[in-house]
Design a protein around this motif. Structure first.
Motif, short mmCIF file in Angstrom:
data_model
loop_
_atom_site.label_atom_id
_atom_site.label_comp_id
_atom_site.label_asym_id
_atom_site.label_seq_id
_atom_site.Cartn_x
_atom_site.Cartn_y
_atom_site.Cartn_z
N ASP A 50 0.80 -1.21 0.00
CA ASP A 50 0.00 0.00 0.00
C ASP A 50 0.84 1.27 0.00
OD1 ASP A 50 -2.27 -1.54 0.04
OD2 ASP A 50 -2.44 -1.51 2.21
N ASP A 51 2.11 1.16 0.41
CA ASP A 51 2.96 2.34 0.52
C ASP A 51 3.57 2.77 -0.81
OD1 ASP A 51 2.45 2.10 3.22
OD2 ASP A 51 4.37 1.18 3.67
N PHE A 52 3.38 1.96 -1.85
CA PHE A 52 4.03 2.23 -3.12
C PHE A 52 2.99 2.47 -4.21
CE2 PHE A 52 6.67 -0.76 -0.73
CZ PHE A 52 7.79 0.05 -0.52
N THR A 53 3.29 3.42 -5.08
CA THR A 53 2.40 3.69 -6.20
C THR A 53 2.68 2.68 -7.31
OG1 THR A 53 3.94 5.16 -7.33
CG2 THR A 53 2.46 6.16 -5.69
N ASP A 96 5.90 3.51 -8.94
CA ASP A 96 7.06 3.05 -8.15
C ASP A 96 7.34 1.59 -8.43
OD1 ASP A 96 7.32 5.54 -6.89
OD2 ASP A 96 6.16 4.91 -5.13
N MET A 97 6.29 0.79 -8.44
CA MET A 97 6.45 -0.64 -8.64
C MET A 97 6.91 -0.96 -10.06
SD MET A 97 3.25 -1.83 -6.26
CE MET A 97 3.09 -3.42 -6.94
N GLU A 98 6.40 -0.23 -11.06
CA GLU A 98 6.82 -0.44 -12.44
C GLU A 98 8.29 -0.08 -12.61
OE1 GLU A 98 3.96 1.88 -14.58
OE2 GLU A 98 2.52 0.22 -14.67
N GLU A 99 8.71 1.00 -11.96
CA GLU A 99 10.12 1.40 -12.03
C GLU A 99 11.01 0.36 -11.35
OE1 GLU A 99 13.56 3.21 -12.98
OE2 GLU A 99 11.57 3.64 -13.80
N ALA A 100 10.57 -0.17 -10.24
CA ALA A 100 11.32 -1.21 -9.54
C ALA A 100 11.43 -2.46 -10.42
CB ALA A 100 10.65 -1.55 -8.21
N LEU A 101 10.37 -2.78 -11.12
CA LEU A 101 10.37 -3.94 -12.02
C LEU A 101 11.41 -3.75 -13.13
CD1 LEU A 101 8.72 -6.55 -12.15
CD2 LEU A 101 7.17 -5.40 -13.72
N PRO A 138 9.18 -12.14 -9.99
CA PRO A 138 7.78 -12.58 -10.05
C PRO A 138 6.95 -12.09 -8.85
CG PRO A 138 9.22 -14.44 -9.63
CD PRO A 138 10.10 -13.28 -9.92
N MET A 139 7.61 -11.90 -7.72
CA MET A 139 6.86 -11.38 -6.57
C MET A 139 6.36 -9.98 -6.85
SD MET A 139 9.21 -12.80 -3.44
CE MET A 139 8.31 -11.94 -2.19
N LEU A 140 7.21 -9.15 -7.41
CA LEU A 140 6.82 -7.79 -7.74
C LEU A 140 5.80 -7.77 -8.88
CD1 LEU A 140 7.16 -4.83 -7.14
CD2 LEU A 140 9.15 -4.80 -8.62
N THR A 141 5.97 -8.64 -9.84
CA THR A 141 5.01 -8.74 -10.94
C THR A 141 3.62 -9.10 -10.41
OG1 THR A 141 6.77 -9.41 -12.45
CG2 THR A 141 4.52 -9.90 -13.12
N LYS A 142 3.58 -10.05 -9.49
CA LYS A 142 2.30 -10.45 -8.90
C LYS A 142 1.68 -9.29 -8.12
CE LYS A 142 0.15 -13.66 -5.72
NZ LYS A 142 0.34 -14.56 -4.63
N ALA A 143 2.49 -8.60 -7.35
CA ALA A 143 1.98 -7.47 -6.58
C ALA A 143 1.46 -6.37 -7.50
CB ALA A 143 3.08 -6.92 -5.68
N LEU A 144 2.14 -6.17 -8.62
CA LEU A 144 1.71 -5.16 -9.59
C LEU A 144 0.37 -5.56 -10.21
CD1 LEU A 144 2.64 -2.52 -10.75
CD2 LEU A 144 3.92 -3.77 -12.48
N ARG A 145 0.19 -6.84 -10.50
CA ARG A 145 -1.09 -7.31 -11.04
C ARG A 145 -2.22 -7.10 -10.03
NH1 ARG A 145 0.24 -12.68 -11.92
NH2 ARG A 145 2.18 -12.45 -13.02
#
Length: 63
Positions: free
Chosen positions: A2-5, A8-13, A52-59
């Motif tokens: 919840d703390d990340f937009t 932010d998550m796309e850039e991290a990916l 994949p963890m970040l990809t799942k969270a982004l989905r």
């Protein structure tokens, strides 16, 4: 997450994918069995877990 937009998550990916690519290239320069090769192998394992963890969270954010 919840703390990340979403941005932010796309850039991290993108950053993780880039790190994987650069780490794989760097690993080729070291002989297997050296501490550098081992360290890069361990880093790659962590990055391949994170991707994949970040990809799942982004989905899930998209839902």
């Amino acid at each position: 997450m919840d703390d990340f937009t979403r941005a932010d998550m796309e850039e991290a990916l993108r950053a993780i994918a880039s790190m994987i690519n650069r780490t794989e290239k760097a690993q080729e320069k070291f002989a297997q069995g050296t501490w550098q090769h081992t360290m890069l192998s361990n880093n790659l394992k962590a990055l391949h877990i994170a991707l994949p963890m970040l990809t799942k969270a982004l989905r899930e954010v998209s839902l």
